[in-house]
Each structure stands twice: as structure tokens, then as C-alpha cells.
Write an enzyme that holds these catalytic residues in place. Structure first.
Site, PDB file in Angstrom:
ATOM      1  N   GLU A 109       0.323 -11.463  -4.028  1.00 48.95           N
ATOM      2  CA  GLU A 109      -1.136 -11.546  -3.959  1.00 48.95           C
ATOM      3  C   GLU A 109      -1.813 -11.066  -5.240  1.00 48.95           C
ATOM      4  O   GLU A 109      -3.027 -11.283  -5.425  1.00 48.95           O
ATOM      5  CB  GLU A 109      -1.657 -10.740  -2.758  1.00 48.95           C
ATOM      6  CG  GLU A 109      -1.661  -9.229  -2.912  1.00 48.95           C
ATOM      7  CD  GLU A 109      -0.312  -8.571  -2.689  1.00 48.95           C
ATOM      8  OE1 GLU A 109      -0.275  -7.319  -2.644  1.00 48.95           O
ATOM      9  OE2 GLU A 109       0.700  -9.297  -2.536  1.00 48.95           O
ATOM     10  N   HIS A 158       4.491  -8.024  -5.073  1.00 49.28           N
ATOM     11  CA  HIS A 158       3.126  -8.343  -4.649  1.00 49.28           C
ATOM     12  C   HIS A 158       2.698  -9.735  -5.116  1.00 49.28           C
ATOM     13  O   HIS A 158       2.013  -9.861  -6.141  1.00 49.28           O
ATOM     14  CB  HIS A 158       2.144  -7.321  -5.226  1.00 49.28           C
ATOM     15  CG  HIS A 158       2.234  -5.956  -4.645  1.00 49.28           C
ATOM     16  ND1 HIS A 158       1.381  -5.512  -3.658  1.00 49.28           N
ATOM     17  CD2 HIS A 158       3.052  -4.919  -4.931  1.00 49.28           C
ATOM     18  CE1 HIS A 158       1.673  -4.253  -3.355  1.00 49.28           C
ATOM     19  NE2 HIS A 158       2.695  -3.874  -4.114  1.00 49.28           N
ATOM     20  N   GLY A 191       0.851  -1.177   0.000  1.00 47.71           N
ATOM     21  CA  GLY A 191       0.000   0.000   0.000  1.00 47.71           C
ATOM     22  C   GLY A 191       0.888   1.229   0.000  1.00 47.71           C
ATOM     23  O   GLY A 191       2.031   1.178  -0.457  1.00 47.71           O
ATOM     24  N   GLU A 192       0.407   2.316   0.520  1.00 51.10           N
ATOM     25  CA  GLU A 192       1.209   3.524   0.654  1.00 51.10           C
ATOM     26  C   GLU A 192       1.772   3.539   2.071  1.00 51.10           C
ATOM     27  O   GLU A 192       1.040   3.718   3.033  1.00 51.10           O
ATOM     28  CB  GLU A 192       0.331   4.757   0.392  1.00 51.10           C
ATOM     29  CG  GLU A 192       1.101   5.929  -0.195  1.00 51.10           C
ATOM     30  CD  GLU A 192       2.139   6.501   0.760  1.00 51.10           C
ATOM     31  OE1 GLU A 192       3.303   6.693   0.351  1.00 51.10           O
ATOM     32  OE2 GLU A 192       1.788   6.754   1.927  1.00 51.10           O
ATOM     33  N   SER A 193       3.071   3.321   2.204  1.00 53.42           N
ATOM     34  CA  SER A 193       3.651   3.044   3.514  1.00 53.42           C
ATOM     35  C   SER A 193       3.484   4.192   4.495  1.00 53.42           C
ATOM     36  O   SER A 193       3.256   3.969   5.693  1.00 53.42           O
ATOM     37  CB  SER A 193       5.133   2.678   3.373  1.00 53.42           C
ATOM     38  OG  SER A 193       5.876   3.740   2.819  1.00 53.42           O
ATOM     39  N   ILE A 242       5.209  -2.477  -7.652  1.00 55.05           N
ATOM     40  CA  ILE A 242       4.414  -1.253  -7.732  1.00 55.05           C
ATOM     41  C   ILE A 242       5.006  -0.218  -6.779  1.00 55.05           C
ATOM     42  O   ILE A 242       4.933  -0.382  -5.562  1.00 55.05           O
ATOM     43  CB  ILE A 242       2.940  -1.523  -7.365  1.00 55.05           C
ATOM     44  CG1 ILE A 242       2.345  -2.606  -8.280  1.00 55.05           C
ATOM     45  CG2 ILE A 242       2.123  -0.237  -7.467  1.00 55.05           C
ATOM     46  CD1 ILE A 242       0.951  -3.028  -7.900  1.00 55.05           C
ATOM     47  N   ARG A 243       5.615   0.825  -7.325  1.00 53.28           N
ATOM     48  CA  ARG A 243       6.302   1.831  -6.497  1.00 53.28           C
ATOM     49  C   ARG A 243       7.122   1.112  -5.417  1.00 53.28           C
ATOM     50  O   ARG A 243       7.054   1.455  -4.235  1.00 53.28           O
ATOM     51  CB  ARG A 243       5.291   2.773  -5.849  1.00 53.28           C
ATOM     52  CG  ARG A 243       4.506   3.609  -6.829  1.00 53.28           C
ATOM     53  CD  ARG A 243       3.494   4.496  -6.128  1.00 53.28           C
ATOM     54  NE  ARG A 243       4.142   5.425  -5.214  1.00 53.28           N
ATOM     55  CZ  ARG A 243       3.488   6.109  -4.271  1.00 53.28           C
ATOM     56  NH1 ARG A 243       2.209   5.948  -4.105  1.00 53.28           N
ATOM     57  NH2 ARG A 243       4.154   6.946  -3.491  1.00 53.28           N
ATOM     58  N   CYS A 300       5.895  -5.444   0.025  1.00 56.05           N
ATOM     59  CA  CYS A 300       6.056  -4.064  -0.438  1.00 56.05           C
ATOM     60  C   CYS A 300       6.083  -3.100   0.764  1.00 56.05           C
ATOM     61  O   CYS A 300       7.070  -3.045   1.479  1.00 56.05           O
ATOM     62  CB  CYS A 300       4.973  -3.712  -1.441  1.00 56.05           C
ATOM     63  SG  CYS A 300       5.325  -2.228  -2.422  1.00 56.05           S
ATOM     64  N   ARG A 305      12.978   2.990   0.548  1.00 59.62           N
ATOM     65  CA  ARG A 305      11.519   3.035   0.530  1.00 59.62           C
ATOM     66  C   ARG A 305      10.945   3.032  -0.887  1.00 59.62           C
ATOM     67  O   ARG A 305       9.934   2.377  -1.147  1.00 59.62           O
ATOM     68  CB  ARG A 305      11.044   4.282   1.292  1.00 59.62           C
ATOM     69  CG  ARG A 305       9.540   4.496   1.267  1.00 59.62           C
ATOM     70  CD  ARG A 305       9.158   5.782   1.971  1.00 59.62           C
ATOM     71  NE  ARG A 305       7.737   6.063   1.820  1.00 59.62           N
ATOM     72  CZ  ARG A 305       7.209   6.701   0.790  1.00 59.62           C
ATOM     73  NH1 ARG A 305       8.001   7.132  -0.182  1.00 59.62           N
ATOM     74  NH2 ARG A 305       5.907   6.900   0.714  1.00 59.62           N
TER      75      ARG A 305
END
Length: 252
Positions: free
Chosen positions: A205, A203, A47-49, A143-144, A79, A109
Site C-alpha cells: 500500500e 507494505h 502497524g505496531e502489532s 518497515i520493522r 506486515c 515478529r
């Protein structure tokens, strides 16, 4: 059957729960500290950490998460979850973010760049294949994504990825690379295990391949006393060599 907790503050927690369901294991959303007492293992999703860290702080989850790790219960970070588990992080936003820690590594990060630089690639995963069968490659969805720059002596590297040397130098001034690094290319680490902790920069998943989830569930049987009969994967007899490769959309 032991319950697997999935931190459900933000990110791809529903996707992890769906994979667990395919393996016949119940995943439950974790949003409050007391809910950790009901599960035997935990997945911290991507997600967005920074957002996840702020929400975890708001709900006072960090003390409980750190205690969960210290108790030796299996925890898998994907991630952003990898960033959470790292002892040290670089490349953070101004002000940084709070970490759970426990994994002896330094993570960058946002090593692989922004959303538009997200990508998929085949990763060499001999250790995963030896434990779970199937091909010795895994489709990594980045992803990022973060990358692991350094690991301690107790950390087992499960997968790495080759990047141009100038990408390494630009992202990591003054940081020594993987010991195999030389010439015009460098390797960054993208999957590790340290005792009860598992971490992937990508990821799993978001793919059709369930082997990382199966690997994590088996970690629980190794770590939890008497857990060999408590986690059962129902209907998980998959011929991974025959699986159809599915290209999934890139999203958070």
C-alpha cells in the site's frame, strides 16, 4: 460492488483504502465486531502489532476475526497483519500477543530489526506477474518487518528474500530454515497464500504498484460464491511496465 473491510485500529489502513479507491472498489473501516458482517473480505494492515492486538482485544474483535477467517472469506494481512494471521509467532515482547490464526506458518515478529533498519528492495514475484501482468519484480517496503520461518504443506510461497546466514542463526536458534537454504546465505519467506488467506511481510500500500491489491480482489471472486460479478475494478487498466517507480518515505 462488494465492500472490502480494512481493520482500522492503528497503522496504514488509510493507505489501503486509498489504493482500493484507485481500483474503483470501496474500502470501509472496521473497528467493531458487528461491522465485519457488512463486508465480503478484509485487509489487516501494517502497524505496531502489539498495540493493534491490545486494541482488538479491548474491542472484543478476536472472536469475530477468527470466525471471519473460518468462514472462508478472503483476508489479507500486511506486515503486522501477517503476524495476526499466523498460527505461531516467535520474537514477541514479554507476555506475547493474541493471534487470529488460520495461516499455517511460524512468523518471527521483528525479524528485520528496528525502525532504522527498515528498507526497500526488489522482490521476485513470478506468480504475481503471471496473474496480474507487469514485471516479475515488486518493490517491497519493509518497515520493522516480520519474516516467515516455516510454512505448512498447504501454504504457497509467493516471494522470499535472501539474508546472511548469521542473521538467520541469530534470529532463529534451533529453527530449521527454508529447504533451499545453504552456505553463507539463507532465504526467509515474505509472501504466502493459503486458500482464502494472503499475507505479505512488506507494505504494498506504500507503493504505486497496485498488483497485490488487484490479486487480493480476484481472490474474493475465486472464494465467494457468485462474487465474480460483485467486485468490479473501475478504471484499473494500468500499464505496469510503464509505471514510474516512486520512492516513498518510510513511516508507520
Amino acid at each position: 460492488m462488494a465492500l472490502v473491510g480494512v481493520l482500522a485500529l492503528q497503522g496504514s489502513y488509510n493507505e489501503h483504502i486509498a489504493v482500493l479507491r484507485r481500483l474503483g472498489v470501496k474500502g470501509v473501516e472496521i473497528k467493531k465486531p458487528e461491522q465485519l458482517e457488512t463486508v465480503a473480505s478484509l485487509i489487516i494492515p501494517g502497524g505496531e502489532s502489539t498495540t493493534m492486538a491490545k486494541l482488538a482485544e479491548f474491542h472484543n474483535l478476536f472472536p469475530a476475526l477468527r470466525e471471519f477467517v473460518k468462514m472462508g472469506k478472503p483476508v489479507w494481512g500486511t506486515c503486522a497483519g501477517l503476524i495476526f494471521l499466523a498460527n505461531r509467532a516467535t520474537g514477541q515482547k514479554i507476555g506475547g500477543q493474541e493471534l487470529v490464526g488460520g495461516l499455517d506458518c511460524m512468523v518471527h515478529r521483528n525479524f528485520f530489526g528496528s525502525q532504522i533498519q527498515s528498507f526497500e528492495t526488489e522482490l521476485s514475484v513470478p506468480e504475481l506477474a503471471s496473474k496480474e501482468g507487469g514485471p516479475e519484480v515488486f518493490r517491497g517496503v519493509f518497515i520493522r518487518a516480520p519474516a516467515i520461518l516455516e510454512v505448512g504443506p498447504q501454504v504457497e510461497v509467493l516471494a522470499d528474500y535472501t539474508v546472511p546466514a548469521n542473521k538467520w542463526r541469530d534470529s532463529n536458534p534451533g529453527v530449521e530454515g527454508h529447504e533451499e537454504n545453504s552456505g553463507s546465505e539463507k532465504k526467509v519467506i515474505v509472501a504466502v497464500r493459503q486458500g482464502n488467506l494472503l499475507a505479505t511481510a512488506f507494505h504494498p500500500e506504500l507503493t504505486a504498484d497496485t498488483r497485490w491489491h488487484s490479486y487480493f480482489l480476484k481472490m474474493a471472486t475465486e472464494t465467494e460464491e457468485g462474487a465474480s460479478s460483485s467486485i468490479v475494478a473501475v478504471g484499473a487498466d494500468l500499464d505496469l511496465n510503464q509505471q514510474t517507480k516512486i520512492d516513498l518515505p518510510v513511516f508507520l
